[in-house]
Motif scaffolding. Structure first.
Motif, PDB file in Angstrom:
ATOM      1  N   UNK A 104       0.815  -1.223   0.000  1.00  0.00           N
ATOM      2  CA  UNK A 104       0.000   0.000   0.000  1.00  0.00           C
ATOM      3  C   UNK A 104       0.845   1.268   0.000  1.00  0.00           C
ATOM      4  N   UNK A 105       2.181   1.113  -0.133  1.00  0.00           N
ATOM      5  CA  UNK A 105       3.027   2.307  -0.106  1.00  0.00           C
ATOM      6  C   UNK A 105       2.829   3.143  -1.365  1.00  0.00           C
ATOM      7  N   UNK A 106       2.670   4.455  -1.159  1.00  0.00           N
ATOM      8  CA  UNK A 106       2.603   5.435  -2.247  1.00  0.00           C
ATOM      9  C   UNK A 106       3.349   6.679  -1.782  1.00  0.00           C
ATOM     10  N   UNK A 129       3.092  -3.134   7.999  1.00  0.00           N
ATOM     11  CA  UNK A 129       2.884  -1.876   7.301  1.00  0.00           C
ATOM     12  C   UNK A 129       1.593  -1.866   6.490  1.00  0.00           C
ATOM     13  N   UNK A 130       0.776  -0.827   6.710  1.00  0.00           N
ATOM     14  CA  UNK A 130      -0.372  -0.498   5.869  1.00  0.00           C
ATOM     15  C   UNK A 130      -0.479   1.015   5.878  1.00  0.00           C
ATOM     16  N   UNK A 131      -0.421   1.650   4.722  1.00  0.00           N
ATOM     17  CA  UNK A 131      -0.491   3.105   4.662  1.00  0.00           C
ATOM     18  C   UNK A 131      -1.955   3.538   4.683  1.00  0.00           C
ATOM     19  N   UNK A 132      -2.463   3.771   5.884  1.00  0.00           N
ATOM     20  CA  UNK A 132      -3.866   4.144   6.072  1.00  0.00           C
ATOM     21  C   UNK A 132      -4.012   4.954   7.348  1.00  0.00           C
ATOM     22  N   UNK A 133      -5.154   5.672   7.488  1.00  0.00           N
ATOM     23  CA  UNK A 133      -5.408   6.375   8.745  1.00  0.00           C
ATOM     24  C   UNK A 133      -5.814   5.399   9.845  1.00  0.00           C
ATOM     25  N   UNK A 172       9.427   6.570   4.282  1.00  0.00           N
ATOM     26  CA  UNK A 172       9.962   6.386   2.933  1.00  0.00           C
ATOM     27  C   UNK A 172      10.065   4.893   2.633  1.00  0.00           C
ATOM     28  N   UNK A 173      10.062   4.560   1.372  1.00  0.00           N
ATOM     29  CA  UNK A 173      10.153   3.146   1.010  1.00  0.00           C
ATOM     30  C   UNK A 173      11.492   2.559   1.416  1.00  0.00           C
TER      31      UNK A 173
END
Length: 296
Positions: free
Chosen positions: A127-129, A207-211, A135-136
């Motif tokens: 889900x990384x953007x 890791x999950x890119x979310x609120x 950072x990645x």
């Protein structure tokens, strides 16, 4: 740079029992008793079909096989886009299956782990953007062995902040040694994050890119500094909101079902020993699946 962790040396003893059947060294008592036909010829008595007990495969133990509809029944959503909680279907009570591994098995016969800087293809399916709070280059790709509910050794993967990767590997080593069962260890994909709710997922990952749930600020998962374990057996609950939405049966924390996390058990102690806190200790809500470095 790759780091590899493995279990210490072990000795396995295999005992093979060989049964000799028929006339190869069998005792006289094991041979069919002779009988005589109408012409006086001696023949061996053979059991009739009715004398041979019939056998059929035993039905699977309840909860040991996922239902065919797993992940396909979309739930109605509330105003915030979360699924509306429903009673737990009988097929999801006593849940104790392990899904197929998503990465190749690590070598060896005990605990093993490999830690790498997350490669391009792994980042691409996560889900990384751009705009995520980490950072990645700060994300480590970790593959680890774990015990499944089937009693077998499995291998899974997760993304985690590289700064805490070694500590996290140590935690999962302890869970492996305690034979704590996990259904699946995988990386959340963009498709899974955007999918409509079915309320029956059961992941273990980082890791999950979310609120955060119900908020606009980033979750600690978006920094790679939080881990969820067996989300279905250890749901999030706040008021009427339950995530996963079909996991109400597991809100009774007096249950001692496999895969559940309880106060002062091996999971809570292992994370506490690296300074992480458990969402099951929170007061305003309970997040039984959640562990994080800063306690949020």
């Amino acid at each position: 740079m790759k780091r590899t962790y493995a279990a210490g040396p072990a000795v396995a003893v295999l005992t093979v029992l060989t049964l000799v059947l028929g006339g190869c060294g069998g005792s006289p008592e094991s041979s069919p008793s002779p009988t005589t036909n109408s012409s006086g010829t001696s023949v061996s008595a053979e059991p009739s079909p009715s004398d041979v007990p019939s056998s059929s495969p035993a039905p699977p133990k309840p909860g040991s096989v996922p239902p065919p509809w797993l992940g396909t029944r979309v739930l109605p959503e509330d105003a915030q886009g979360y699924g509306i909680a429903r009673p737990t279907p009988p097929e999801l009570r006593h849940r104790a299956w392990t899904l197929p591994d998503v990465v190749p098995m690590l070598p060896g016969g005990g605990f093993a782990a490999e830690v790498d800087v997350a490669p391009d293809d792994v980042i691409a399916r996560s889900t990384w953007v751009p705009g995520c709070p980490v950072s990645r280059q700060e994300l480590a790709w970790v593959r680890m062995t774990f015990w499944g509910f089937d009693g077998a050794r499995h291998t899974g993967e997760m993304l985690i902040n590289a700064r805490v990767a070694e500590d996290v590997v140590g935690v999962f080593r302890r869970l492996y040694e305690a034979r704590f069962p996990i259904e699946q260890m995988d990386i959340t994909t963009k498709a899974a994050l955007d999918a409509p709710p079915t309320g029956d997922g059961n992941g273990t990952g980082g890791f999950v890119c979310r609120p955060s749930v119900g908020q606009t600020s980033f979750s600690q998962h978006a920094y790679g500094l939080a881990i969820d374990i067996n989300t279905f057996q250890n749901p999030y609950v706040k008021g009427d909101r339950v995530i996963p939405e079909l996991a109400r049966w597991y809100l009774n924390r007096s249950r001692k079902a496999p895969g559940m996390i309880h106060p002062d058990d091996v999971v809570v102690r292992a994370f506490a020993d690296i300074g992480w806190e458990w969402g099951g200790d929170w007061n305003s809500l309970k997040d039984y699946q959640h562990f994080s470095e800063n306690g949020t």
